[in-house]
Design a protein around this motif. Structure first.
Motif, PDB file in Angstrom:
ATOM      1  N   ARG A 106       2.481  -0.651   3.848  1.00 20.90           N
ATOM      2  CA  ARG A 106       1.961  -1.796   4.586  1.00 20.90           C
ATOM      3  C   ARG A 106       1.434  -2.862   3.629  1.00 20.90           C
ATOM      4  O   ARG A 106       1.084  -2.557   2.484  1.00 20.90           O
ATOM      5  CB  ARG A 106       0.839  -1.351   5.527  1.00 20.90           C
ATOM      6  N   THR A 140       0.841  -1.186   0.000  1.00 20.41           N
ATOM      7  CA  THR A 140       0.000   0.000   0.000  1.00 20.41           C
ATOM      8  C   THR A 140       0.879   1.239   0.000  1.00 20.41           C
ATOM      9  O   THR A 140       2.100   1.148   0.214  1.00 20.41           O
ATOM     10  CB  THR A 140      -0.905   0.006   1.243  1.00 20.41           C
ATOM     11  N   PRO A 174      -1.242  -5.555   2.005  1.00 18.15           N
ATOM     12  CA  PRO A 174      -2.689  -5.530   1.837  1.00 18.15           C
ATOM     13  C   PRO A 174      -3.350  -6.368   2.935  1.00 18.15           C
ATOM     14  O   PRO A 174      -2.744  -7.312   3.440  1.00 18.15           O
ATOM     15  CB  PRO A 174      -2.907  -6.182   0.471  1.00 18.15           C
ATOM     16  N   PRO A 175      -4.588  -6.047   3.280  1.00 17.98           N
ATOM     17  CA  PRO A 175      -5.258  -6.760   4.392  1.00 17.98           C
ATOM     18  C   PRO A 175      -5.272  -8.274   4.222  1.00 17.98           C
ATOM     19  O   PRO A 175      -5.082  -9.002   5.204  1.00 17.98           O
ATOM     20  CB  PRO A 175      -6.676  -6.196   4.343  1.00 17.98           C
ATOM     21  N   ILE A 176      -5.465  -8.745   2.992  1.00 19.03           N
ATOM     22  CA  ILE A 176      -5.543 -10.193   2.790  1.00 19.03           C
ATOM     23  C   ILE A 176      -4.239 -10.873   3.170  1.00 19.03           C
ATOM     24  O   ILE A 176      -4.217 -11.983   3.688  1.00 19.03           O
ATOM     25  CB  ILE A 176      -5.935 -10.504   1.316  1.00 19.03           C
ATOM     26  N   LYS A 177      -3.140 -10.161   2.927  1.00 14.51           N
ATOM     27  CA  LYS A 177      -1.843 -10.752   3.275  1.00 14.51           C
ATOM     28  C   LYS A 177      -1.639 -10.782   4.792  1.00 14.51           C
ATOM     29  O   LYS A 177      -0.994 -11.673   5.327  1.00 14.51           O
ATOM     30  CB  LYS A 177      -0.714  -9.988   2.589  1.00 14.51           C
ATOM     31  N   TYR A 178      -2.209  -9.819   5.465  1.00 13.20           N
ATOM     32  CA  TYR A 178      -2.148  -9.858   6.923  1.00 13.20           C
ATOM     33  C   TYR A 178      -2.839 -11.115   7.454  1.00 13.20           C
ATOM     34  O   TYR A 178      -2.375 -11.762   8.385  1.00 13.20           O
ATOM     35  CB  TYR A 178      -2.834  -8.623   7.530  1.00 13.20           C
ATOM     36  N   LEU A 179      -3.944 -11.439   6.798  1.00 14.72           N
ATOM     37  CA  LEU A 179      -4.685 -12.624   7.217  1.00 14.72           C
ATOM     38  C   LEU A 179      -3.834 -13.876   7.056  1.00 14.72           C
ATOM     39  O   LEU A 179      -3.794 -14.746   7.918  1.00 14.72           O
ATOM     40  CB  LEU A 179      -5.973 -12.756   6.394  1.00 14.72           C
TER      41      LEU A 179
END
Lengths: 305, 374
Positions: A15, A11, A17-22
């Protein structure tokens, strides 16, 4: 692929992306969901109050822990559990080490595979089936009592079920594969040239074993022993099938608190205490032995060793 | 008279129950809130009924559920249920969420009492039933306000049994539990809420139920009860463990349900069941319903049907349990009635069920000390 990865920008703020945090956090989520939350619930329930003939009351009280300390019965069961786990561990080690040594040092891959399959295959059966199998074998009309009588060890076939030795025999049988597999890996990792060097320098087999093999497999012995000990501390099915109440482990008492007496808070309390004792024993062993056990080492040297 | 055909049935009724308890409880949970057909006025097109597993379930399906379906057109979904300690928490959880995992259950008295303490059960109007007059008054259960919540479903007796090849004359009196002649020969039941041994000790050595009113008195009873432990070769929870030992003579005698012993006899086992001199111990179940069930009318129909003397007799002939109807209403012939009920319910020791529920923790603590230190 690397190029594709590079073209997927982070991003603007750098940071993920949210899916990668998951994806990245999956192990942590699994750990929290499957271990931390149930453990926390167990801990919380241990401070609730049981209502005889009813359910539990959500009040914070230490009375379950006080009950454990005040009633000798539960400490007695904890000590019994420690004792029978120690006997099982010793039995597994005495039987398992020679077997693992032979497997690790044999030149016959056929023998190694055959025995390995035999050892591991016993794990395919549930505790219940193995428990009832031993109950049949140890009854007065079972194989071992009849054999003992034929050999003149007893005047007549004597049933060992239900009883202490039936429980010990079955526990050693059930946990022996864990000891053998752990020791096998440890012994297999010993450089065989060291044994040859010892022999070339004039050491006999016993001296070689005592001064070369045994010290180099110390970690395996302690790991296998701790593994069997911890598993034995939680044994539940076998004492119920092969033991009378005097042979009930703390795990059986915990099970009874929940399934018979509907006393979930006290069952949770006993579980927490059992767990703390086991963890403390592992910690002390690791600290005293200074070995790398279950991936937990006491010292830096331990990790390197 | 129909010849009982119990040889096809598992010899271990309540033992089977233990092993099916997980599956049964799982099924109960899965069915929570999705009980079958309902017309909106309490007249359901189907009912979910759960009972003990194994032979209990099989025989109830054949001798009770199917005839009921034929007569009323209401279909029954039959389920095996777990023990009291497993089923009550699940019913409680369902009721708290407004669900009814089953419409009707047969639950032993301690379970009924525990359910009452948690306000789980539906109350019934006696006027809605036609056949309650036949049920023994002792086998009806009312709440503190006098509302009917449980109706006797089956009764069973705990007898003294022995292997006939090991001994010609088995014990006939509960005093044998204290008799050193039988040292290390007997099988005894645990937990206390299953074998009711404190009640036996109170009946034999004290003043019966009056001796189980205070903690001090109960301690005295347990002290006397501790003298039975030398005679215990085996303490069993699962009947299967004792059944096999009894059949092969390893444990030549002990306490066991009369109905299970009769099934063993039918299968050719050398076992004999003796109605005890001082009275066998009477256990019994009640039909109860979660108060959240919406099938009230059909539930009433079902329980009323199950309470008919002819239905009770039919179940008893096949299950060997004691009919819950008064003896004068039973049309079982004298021989059959004697076989399943011995001298009758009036002669039996009726456990102090309230004690096991209200003093649960205290009783279990004393009991565990007694059997573990034995």
């Amino acid at each position: 692929m690397a190029h594709e990865a590079q073209t997927e920008p982070a991003t603007d703020s750098g940071r993920l992306p949210p899916i990668k945090y998951l994806v990245v956090s999956y192990p942590a989520i699994a750990l929290v969901t499957l271990f931390a939350v149930p453990l926390l619930l167990l801990f919380v329930f241990s401070f609730f109050r049981n209502i005889s003939g009813g359910y539990l009351r959500y009040v914070v009280t230490a009375e379950n822990y006080v009950r454990f300390l005040q009633e000798p019965l539960y400490l007695d069961r904890l000590v019994f559990s420690l004792r029978i786990a120690a006997v099982t561990t010793l039995g597994s080690l005495v039987l398992g080490y020679p077997l693992a040594y032979r497997l690790a040092t044999t030149d016959s891959s056929l023998l190694r595979r055959a025995v390995m399959v035999l050892v591991v295959s016993s794990l395919w059966l549930t505790f219940i089936i193995r428990g009832y199998a031993w109950a049949v074998l140890l009854r007065s009309n079972g194989l071992f009592p009849i054999l003992a009588a034929e050999l003149g060890l007893t005047d007549a076939p004597v049933s060992l079920v239900p009883g202490y030795w039936a429980l010990v025999v079955s526990m050693v049988y059930v946990f022996l594969p864990f000891m053998v597999l752990t020791l096998y890996t440890s012994i297999k990792n010993v450089d065989h040239e060291l044994r040859e060097a010892a022999r070339n320098l004039g050491a006999g087999p016993i001296t070689t074993f005592r001064h070369v093999t045994l010290p180099l497999t110390k970690d395996g012995i302690i790991s296998g022993s701790l593994l069997v000990f911890v598993l034995s501390m939680g044994v539940y099915v076998l004492p119920r099938i092969l033991g009378n109440p005097p042979q009930w482990t703390l795990a059986v008492v915990i099970g009874n608190q929940v399934t018979v007496e509907s006393n979930v808070p006290f069952g949770a309390t006993l579980s927490i205490i059992l767990m703390l004792v086991v963890v403390a024993l592992i910690a002390v062993t690791v600290r005293l032995a200074g070995v790398d056990t279950f991936g937990v080492s006491a010292t830096e040297e331990g990790e390197q060793g | 008279m129909k010849v009982p055909d119990n040889t096809k049935i598992s010899q271990n009724r309540r033992g089977f129950l233990k092993y099916t308890s997980v599956a049964g409880a799982g099924a109960l949970t899965a069915l929570s809130g999705c009980v079958g057909g309902f017309s909106g006025d309490g007249t359901a097109s189907s009912l979910t009924v759960s009972s003990f597993g194994g032979a209990f379930k099989e025989i109830l399906e054949a001798e009770l559920y199917e005839p009921f379906e034929e007569e009323t057109g209401i279909s029954i979904e039959s389920q095996a249920q777990g023990g009291t300690a497993e089923i009550i928490p699940r019913i409680r959880s369902a009721v708290e969420n407004g669900n009814a995992p089953v419409d009707v259950l047969t639950v032993p008295v301690p379970g009924v009492l525990r359910g009452l303490n948690s306000d789980l059960w539906m109350t019934h109007e006696e006027s809605e039933f036609e056949n309650l007059e036949f049920i023994s008054d002792d086998l009806m259960k009312y709440d503190d306000d006098g509302n009917l919540v449980g109706i006797g479903s089956q009764a069973w007796l705990i007898n003294l049994v022995h292997n006939t090849e090991e001994t010609d004359n088995g014990p006939t009196s509960w005093t044998s539990l204290w008799d050193s002649t039988y040292e290390d020969q007997m099988a005894m039941m645990t937990p206390p809420v299953t074998g009711y041994m404190p009640d036996i000790a109170a009946a034999i050595h004290f003043d019966g139920a009056d001796s189980l009113q205070s903690e001090s008195d109960i301690r005295d009873v347990f002290e006397k009860l501790s003298e039975v432990t030398p005679q215990a070769q085996m303490w069993y929870t699962n009947e299967a463990n004792f059944q096999s030992s009894l059949e092969n003579g390893e444990t030549p005698m002990g306490m066991l349900y009369n109905d299970i012993t009769l099934v063993l006899q039918d299968q050719g086992a050398p076992v004999e069941s003796t109605f005890v001199d001082e009275g066998s111990v009477l256990g019994s179940g009640r039909w109860v319903s979660p108060r959240t069930s919406e099938n009230g009318t059909a539930i009433t129909q079902f329980i009323d049907y199950a309470s008919r003397p002819a239905v009770q007799d039919r179940v008893s002939r096949n299950l060997y349990t004691v009919p819950t109807i008064e003896e004068q209403h039973s049309e079982l012939d004298a021989e059959t009635y004697q076989r399943v009920a011995g001298p009758g319910l009036d002669s039996a020791i009726v456990p102090n069920f309230d004690m096991y529920v209200e003093r649960q923790e205290f009783i279990n603590q004393l009991w565990n000390e007694l059997i573990i230190d034995s």
